[in-house]
Motif scaffolding. Structure first.
Motif, PDB file in Angstrom:
ATOM      1  N   GLY A   1     -15.236   7.116 -21.857  1.00 52.24           N
ATOM      2  CA  GLY A   1     -14.329   7.996 -22.581  1.00 52.24           C
ATOM      3  C   GLY A   1     -13.987   9.238 -21.789  1.00 52.24           C
ATOM      4  N   LEU A   2     -14.998   9.780 -21.101  1.00 53.84           N
ATOM      5  CA  LEU A   2     -14.757  10.964 -20.279  1.00 53.84           C
ATOM      6  C   LEU A   2     -13.802  10.640 -19.124  1.00 53.84           C
ATOM      7  N   LEU A   3     -13.945   9.454 -18.511  1.00 53.81           N
ATOM      8  CA  LEU A   3     -13.054   9.065 -17.419  1.00 53.81           C
ATOM      9  C   LEU A   3     -11.619   8.929 -17.912  1.00 53.81           C
ATOM     10  N   VAL A   4     -11.445   8.286 -19.082  1.00 55.26           N
ATOM     11  CA  VAL A   4     -10.097   8.141 -19.629  1.00 55.26           C
ATOM     12  C   VAL A   4      -9.503   9.492 -19.963  1.00 55.26           C
ATOM     13  N   LEU A   5     -10.303  10.376 -20.531  1.00 55.81           N
ATOM     14  CA  LEU A   5      -9.825  11.719 -20.859  1.00 55.81           C
ATOM     15  C   LEU A   5      -9.433  12.487 -19.600  1.00 55.81           C
ATOM     16  N   ALA A   6     -10.263  12.362 -18.539  1.00 54.07           N
ATOM     17  CA  ALA A   6      -9.956  13.057 -17.281  1.00 54.07           C
ATOM     18  C   ALA A   6      -8.655  12.540 -16.679  1.00 54.07           C
ATOM     19  N   TRP A   7      -8.437  11.209 -16.743  1.00 52.50           N
ATOM     20  CA  TRP A   7      -7.214  10.646 -16.170  1.00 52.50           C
ATOM     21  C   TRP A   7      -5.986  11.085 -16.949  1.00 52.50           C
ATOM     22  N   LEU A   8      -6.060  11.071 -18.270  1.00 53.74           N
ATOM     23  CA  LEU A   8      -4.920  11.493 -19.075  1.00 53.74           C
ATOM     24  C   LEU A   8      -4.624  12.966 -18.890  1.00 53.74           C
TER      25      LEU A   8
END
Length: 443
Positions: free
Chosen positions: A40-47
Motif C-alpha cells: 500500500g505504501l508503494l502504491v501511495l508513493a507512486w501515485l
C-alpha cells in the motif's frame, strides 16, 4: 509440490531452487499484513510521485528552458531539460525511502519496500534509455546492458550472478580470466570507446574553429589529440581489466623489432606525415603535382598517406614519404596566382602591330583575370606555315581545366575580338605543284 530433480543438470536444479524460494517469498508476502501495508505504501508513493511530477514538470521546464537565448548557461540548461522524465520514478524512490524508515520501526520488516525501491530504479533506467538517451550507440548499450543488469538487480539476484560469473574461469592459450572480467571489459571498453569518439569530435571541432593557425598545424594538433585520447582510454581499460601495464614493455619491444624489419615503410610514412604537418609544405585543400605524375587536390591527410582528388573525381592514395623524397609542385601554396597562356594565329594579311593591344584589352575584360602580378601579355611566338602565331599570357587565382575553364573563356574572348576587328583566323593551306604537267589522256 516437490519434484525429484536429482537426475537433472545442475543448472536445472538451481533454477528450480530459485523458483521455490520465489514462490515461498510471494506466499509469505500475500499472507502477511506487514507486506500488504508495504504494498500500500508503494502504491501511495507512486501515485503521489505522479501527481507531484505532473505539477512540477511544467514549472521546471519553464525555469530551465533557455528558449532561443544563447549564453554561457544555455547548453547546460538544455542538457538538464532532457532529464525531466526521471522526476516521477526518482520521486517515488525518495518517497518510498522516507516511508521505509517508518515501516521498519513499526513492523521490523522492509523486504517489500526494498523490492519496490529497486522497481522504481528500474523504471528510472528504462525512462533514461527510452526517453533521454538519443545517441544510437549509447541507446544500444542501455537497451542490452543497462536494462538487463537493472532487471537482475530488481529481483535481487545481482550478487548471485556476479559471484557465479567471478567463479567461472575461461582460458585462451596461457591467458585465464573470469567471465566477470570479460563482462566488465566489454562494458568499460564500450563506454571508453564512445567517450573517446565524443571527446575526439569535440576537440577536433574546437581546434578547427581556430582560423589563426595554419591548416597544417591544426591537422597536427587534431592527430595528436586523437592519439592522446585513445591512448588514455586504452590505459584505463587495461587498468580496469587488471592487466599489469609493465607487461606492455614486452609488447613495445616486439613493436620496435617489427618497425625495424617489416614496418619500415609504415614508420617512414608516419614520420613523413608528421614532418608535413609541422612544416606545412602541403596541407588539406592544396592542389599538388608529384614528380611521379600524380596530381590533384589534397582532400585528406592520414597517418600513413594523403588522398588526392583529381578533377575527374578519382581518388589517388599517395604515401607521405613521396612528399618528402620527391619533387612536389604546389599550385595552391599561400593562395598564389597561377599563369596560363592561350595560343592563336592570324592571317599573313593582318597588321600584326594591332594584335597585342586588341587581344590584351579583350582578355583583361574577363572578371577572373588579374592585373597583379602582371596584366595580360600578348606575345608574338613565330611565323607558321599557315599564319602568324601569337599567345596571350594571363594570371588568375585558381586552377584551370577543373571547376574553372579559364583558357576556354579566354579563347572565346580572342575569337570574338578578332571577328569584331575583321581579322582573319587562318586555316591550313597547301600548294601542290606537279612537275612536267598533267599526264595526257591516251585515246
Amino acid at each position: 509440490m516437490e519434484f525429484d530433480l536429482s537426475q537433472q543438470p545442475e543448472i536445472v536444479q538451481q533454477a528450480y531452487g530459485y523458483a521455490v524460494q520465489a514462490w515461498e517469498l510471494a506466499m509469505s508476502w500475500l499472507l502477511s499484513p506487514e507486506a500488504w501495508s508495504q504494498f500500500g505504501l508503494l502504491v501511495l508513493a507512486w501515485l503521489l510521485a505522479g501527481l507531484i511530477s505532473r505539477r512540477m514538470r511544467p514549472a521546471l521546464a519553464r525555469v530551465i528552458d533557455p528558449g532561443e537565448k544563447e549564453n554561457l548557461f544555455s547548453t547546460p540548461r538544455r542538457f538538464l531539460l532532457q532529464f525531466l522524465p526521471l522526476i516521477s520514478p526518482l520521486l517515488a524512490y525518495a518517497l518510498t525511502g522516507i516511508g521505509e524508515s517508518i515501516v521498519r520501526s513499526l513492523f521490523d520488516s522492509g523486504a517489500v519496500i526494498a523490492f519496490g525501491k529497486r522497481v522504481f530504479l528500474f523504471l528510472a533506467a528504462r525512462a533514461l534509455v527510452r526517453d533521454i538517451i538519443t545517441d544510437p550507440f549509447l541507446k544500444l548499450l542501455g537497451r542490452y546492458i543497462l536494462l538487463p543488469i537493472m532487471a537482475i538487480y530488481t529481483v535481487g539476484l545481482l550478487d548471485v550472478v556476479s559471484a557465479r560469473l567471478s567463479e567461472t574461469i575461461v582460458g585462451v592459450g596461457n591467458i585465464r580470466f573470469s567471465l566477470m572480467t570479460l563482462v566488465r571489459g566489454i562494458i568499460a571498453g564500450s563506454l571508453l570507446f564512445w567517450l573517446g569518439q565524443w571527446s575526439n569530435s569535440q576537440t577536433t571541432a574546437l581546434i578547427a574553429q581556430n582560423k589563426e593557425m595554419r591548416p597544417s598545424i591544426r591537422q597536427l594538433l587534431i592527430k595528436t589529440a586523437e592519439f592522446t585520447i585513445f591512448a588514455i582510454a586504452f590505459l584505463l581499460l587495461m587498468n580496469i581489466l587488471g592487466i599489469d601495464l609493465t607487461t606492455l614493455a614486452v609488447l613495445g619491444g616486439a613493436i620496435g623489432v617489427g618497425l625495424g624489419f617489416g614496418l619500415q615503410k609504415i614508420a617512414s610514412n608516419f614520420i613523413s606525415g608528421v614532418i608535413l604537418l609541422v612544416e606545412g609544405q602541403a596541407t588539406v585543400g592544396d592542389y599538388v603535382e608529384l614528380d611521379g605524375g600524380e596530381q590533384g587536390k589534397i582532400v585528406k591527410m592520414m597517418a600513413r598517406a594523403a588522398i588526392l582528388e583529381t578533377f575527374d573525381g578519382r581518388w589517388i592514395v599517395v604515401p607521405n614519404e613521396d612528399f618528402i623524397t620527391t619533387r612536389v609542385v604546389n599550385y595552391s601554396d599561400s593562395g598564389s596566382a597561377n599563369r596560363y597562356e592561350a595560343p592563336f594565329s592570324v592571317s599573313y594579311d593582318t597588321d600584326i602591330n594591332k594584335i597585342p593591344p586588341l587581344i590584351e584589352a579583350a582578355v583583361a575584360s574577363h572578371p577572373e583575370v588579374l592585373d597583379v602580378p602582371y596584366p595580360p601579355d600578348c606575345e608574338l611566338r613565330g611565323f607558321g606555315e599557315s599564319g602568324i602565331d601569337f599567345a596571350v599570357e594571363f594570371w588568375v587565382n585558381g586552377l584551370d581545366d577543373g571547376p574553372n575553364k579559364y583558357t576556354s573563356d579566354v579563347l572565346f574572348l580572342i575569337w570574338n575580338a578578332l571577328k569584331d576587328a575583321g581579322v582573319e583566323i587562318p586555316y591550313p593551306q597547301r600548294v601542290v605543284e606537279i612537275k612536267g604537267g598533267l599526264p595526257k589522256e591516251t585515246p
